[in-house]
Design an enzyme around this catalytic site. Sequence first.
Site, PDB file in Angstrom:
ATOM      1  N   PRO A  85      11.573 104.430  42.458  1.00  0.00           N
ATOM      2  CA  PRO A  85      12.241 105.307  43.421  1.00  0.00           C
ATOM      3  C   PRO A  85      11.784 106.760  43.330  1.00  0.00           C
ATOM      4  O   PRO A  85      12.088 107.561  44.213  1.00  0.00           O
ATOM      5  CB  PRO A  85      13.723 105.167  43.074  1.00  0.00           C
ATOM      6  CG  PRO A  85      13.750 104.689  41.667  1.00  0.00           C
ATOM      7  CD  PRO A  85      12.490 103.908  41.445  1.00  0.00           C
ATOM      8  N   ASP A  86      11.036 107.103  42.282  1.00  0.00           N
ATOM      9  CA  ASP A  86      10.497 108.454  42.146  1.00  0.00           C
ATOM     10  C   ASP A  86       9.128 108.610  42.798  1.00  0.00           C
ATOM     11  O   ASP A  86       8.492 109.651  42.676  1.00  0.00           O
ATOM     12  CB  ASP A  86      10.424 108.853  40.676  1.00  0.00           C
ATOM     13  CG  ASP A  86      11.801 109.023  40.072  1.00  0.00           C
ATOM     14  OD1 ASP A  86      12.713 109.474  40.788  1.00  0.00           O
ATOM     15  OD2 ASP A  86      11.965 108.677  38.885  1.00  0.00           O
ATOM     16  N   GLU A 121     -13.574 104.603  54.127  1.00  0.00           N
ATOM     17  CA  GLU A 121     -14.634 104.156  53.224  1.00  0.00           C
ATOM     18  C   GLU A 121     -14.159 102.887  52.526  1.00  0.00           C
ATOM     19  O   GLU A 121     -12.982 102.759  52.185  1.00  0.00           O
ATOM     20  CB  GLU A 121     -14.911 105.255  52.190  1.00  0.00           C
ATOM     21  CG  GLU A 121     -16.114 105.054  51.330  1.00  0.00           C
ATOM     22  CD  GLU A 121     -16.353 106.233  50.379  1.00  0.00           C
ATOM     23  OE1 GLU A 121     -17.290 106.115  49.576  1.00  0.00           O
ATOM     24  OE2 GLU A 121     -15.614 107.229  50.415  1.00  0.00           O
TER      25      GLU A 121
END
Length: 156
Positions: A85-86, A121
Amino acid sequence: MTRTDYFNDPDAPRPNSIVIAVSAFVLDDEERLLMIRRTDNGYYALPGGRHELGETMTQTVVRETKEETGIVVEVTGLVGIYSNPDHVMAYDDGEVRQEFSICFRARAVAGAPRTSDESSEVVWVPRAGLSDIDVHPSIRLRIDHGFRTDAPPYYT
């Protein structure tokens, strides 16, 4: 659409959504890792994306890898489940998404590298070259876990 990643940042915006997503850890015969350079944030990343209704999770990783890289893969295992959650991703449309991704091991079975709307890329990166490219810490964690074939799947 552009995206800003926040990781362990106390000033990050609060999430307002969560999306089931997948990523693919794919090594070739020379132990090079399949990676894309994302068009939305410029980071190098494992190919992957959003789960769609009517698919299994393994179908999602096969579809997303082919869409982003041109490479068709076969799933061979599970690297881990990432739901920190961070780690939130803020998009320019106002969505702020909490991380939720399932990372699979896979092997290439067909296709040739090509870019897409989501990848500027597509490269096979030698393990020794991974430290030379700009990779978000959450993806770096998946890569580290992907190379650990002796460990059980990771989960948070």
